[in-house]
Design an enzyme around this catalytic site. Structure first.
Site, PDB file in Angstrom:
ATOM      1  CG  ASP A  15       0.509   0.087  -7.144  1.00 45.29           C
ATOM      2  OD1 ASP A  15      -0.282  -0.863  -6.983  1.00 45.29           O
ATOM      3  OD2 ASP A  15       1.332   0.426  -6.278  1.00 45.29           O
ATOM      4  CB  SER A  16      -2.970   1.018  -4.370  1.00 42.02           C
ATOM      5  OG  SER A  16      -1.865   0.192  -4.046  1.00 42.02           O
ATOM      6  CB  CYS A  78      -2.734  -2.252  -8.003  1.00 41.11           C
ATOM      7  SG  CYS A  78      -3.426  -2.573  -6.394  1.00 41.11           S
ATOM      8  CD  GLU A 157       4.146   1.722   1.086  1.00 42.40           C
ATOM      9  OE1 GLU A 157       3.785   2.692   1.773  1.00 42.40           O
ATOM     10  OE2 GLU A 157       3.598   1.408   0.012  1.00 42.40           O
ATOM     11  CB  CYS A 189       1.157  -8.080  -2.827  1.00 37.62           C
ATOM     12  SG  CYS A 189       1.235  -6.433  -2.089  1.00 37.62           S
ATOM     13  CG  HIS A 191       4.483  -3.134  -1.363  1.00 37.26           C
ATOM     14  ND1 HIS A 191       3.387  -2.794  -2.124  1.00 37.26           N
ATOM     15  CD2 HIS A 191       4.838  -2.022  -0.690  1.00 37.26           C
ATOM     16  CE1 HIS A 191       3.100  -1.524  -1.919  1.00 37.26           C
ATOM     17  NE2 HIS A 191       3.966  -1.032  -1.045  1.00 37.26           N
TER      18      HIS A 191
HETATM   19  N1  DGL Z   1      -0.622  -2.436  -4.655  1.00 35.28           N
HETATM   20  C1  DGL Z   1      -1.273  -3.310  -3.719  1.00 35.28           C
HETATM   21  C2  DGL Z   1      -1.377  -4.718  -4.341  1.00 35.28           C
HETATM   22  O1  DGL Z   1      -0.576  -5.103  -5.163  1.00 35.28           O
HETATM   23  C3  DGL Z   1      -0.560  -3.368  -2.387  1.00 35.28           C
HETATM   24  C4  DGL Z   1      -0.740  -2.128  -1.541  1.00 35.28           C
HETATM   25  C5  DGL Z   1      -2.207  -1.851  -1.236  1.00 35.28           C
HETATM   26  O2  DGL Z   1      -2.792  -2.563  -0.398  1.00 35.28           O
HETATM   27  O3  DGL Z   1      -2.729  -0.937  -1.835  1.00 35.28           O
HETATM   28  O4  DGL Z   1      -2.273  -5.454  -4.017  1.00 35.28           O
END
Ligand code: DGL
Length: 281
Positions: A15-16, A78, A157, A189, A191
């Site tokens: 993931d990012s 992600c 976060e 997303c 989160h």
């Molecule tokens: N992990 C990213 C997503 O699911 C969210 C956070 C980011 O913008 O990197 O799109």
């Protein structure tokens, strides 16, 4: 179930940042015996505001790294990376790969009654059109409505799950879906599943699809059909920046303490022929 050394290789999840831990968590619950490596690219988060070619470059680099380390299957946790890079990864690597978009869509199509489906995601995910195109290709009678909801990532976060400000932001983002009479919204997303309960309270007429659980079920099926099950529940957590600041976020997402978070360096795994990041302004 086969029990070969290849089967005890871990599932690789990337993931990012830390949001993909929602996907990790769902996979851990569904496949408790599997070994898992989780890599969070916290040095370069957020992906959700970056261009698709740049996200593809990151995704390539991380996938190369994880394959070199040894994984049997890859989960692109992600949504932004799934929306922009999944096909590209499938073209460049031969291991089984799953993103988070298809499983979420399948669930939404089973859930909707009035055939009006909403997508909440990052700006890059929504603008990529990946959800919209895939839904239309699976059922052209579905009306799709998408809205970027970038402010929800920093609120999660910060651990501000049920705060007045978070509710206000959620209300604002959900208002158009109510006007469009959408009955199902995909949380597109990593989160957003953390905010599902608050969203359900703010929009009781809408069903929210948590793609994380759908991904875990999809992965179990994929691994069973390919005889890839096996392991002894080991976990490895890797980050691209020093881990000190992330212990509390891991606790927030996983509801338990994690001690073994390690720093990784990815420089050696750049995609050949792409601009080095050093050349970017
Ligand atoms: N992990 C990213 C997503 O699911 C969210 C956070 C980011 O913008 O990197 O799109």
């Amino acid at each position: 179930m086969k029990d070969s050394p290849a089967n005890s290789l871990p599932i690789g999840i990337f993931d990012s940042g830390v949001g993909g831990l929602t996907v990790f968590q769902a996979i851990r619950k569904t496949l408790p015996e599997e070994n898992i490596i989780y890599l969070g690219d916290v040095a370069r988060v957020p992906y959700g505001v970056k261009s698709p070619p740049l996200v593809r470059q990151y995704a390539y680099q991380i996938t190369s790294y994880l394959i070199k380390k040894g994984i049997k299957v890859l989960v692109v946790a992600c949504n932004t990376a799934s929306a922009t890079s999944l096909k590209f990864l499938e073209q460049n690597f031969s291991l089984p790969i799953t993103g988070v978009i298809l499983p979420g869509i399948k669930e939404a199509l089973l859930t909707t009654r009035n055939k009006k489906v909403g997508i909440l995601g990052t700006r890059t995910t929504v603008e990529s059109g990946a959800y919209q195109k895939l839904i239309k290709s699976m059922d052209s009678s579905i009306e799709v409505f998408a809205t970027p909801a970038p402010l929800l990532v920093p609120l999660v976060e910060e651990g501000w799950i049920d705060r007045p400000v978070t509710r206000m932001v959620i209300k604002e983002y959900l208002a158009p879906f109510k006007d469009w009479e959408v009955d199902t919204v995909i949380l597109g997303c990593t989160h957003y599943p953390m905010l599902k309960q608050v969203m359900e309270q703010e929009a009781p007429g809408i069903k929210f699809v948590d793609a994380a659980k759908a991904v875990a079920r999809y992965l179990r099926e994929l691994m069973e059909t390919q005889s890839l099950r096996g392991g002894n529940g080991k976990e490895e957590f890797l980050l691209t920046d020093t881990p000190e600041h992330y212990f509390s976020l891991f606790s927030l997402f996983l509801q338990r303490e994690v001690k073994n978070i390690q720093l990784v360096k990815l420089e050696d795994f750049d995609e050949p022929g792409r601009l080095s990041l050093d050349f970017r302004p």
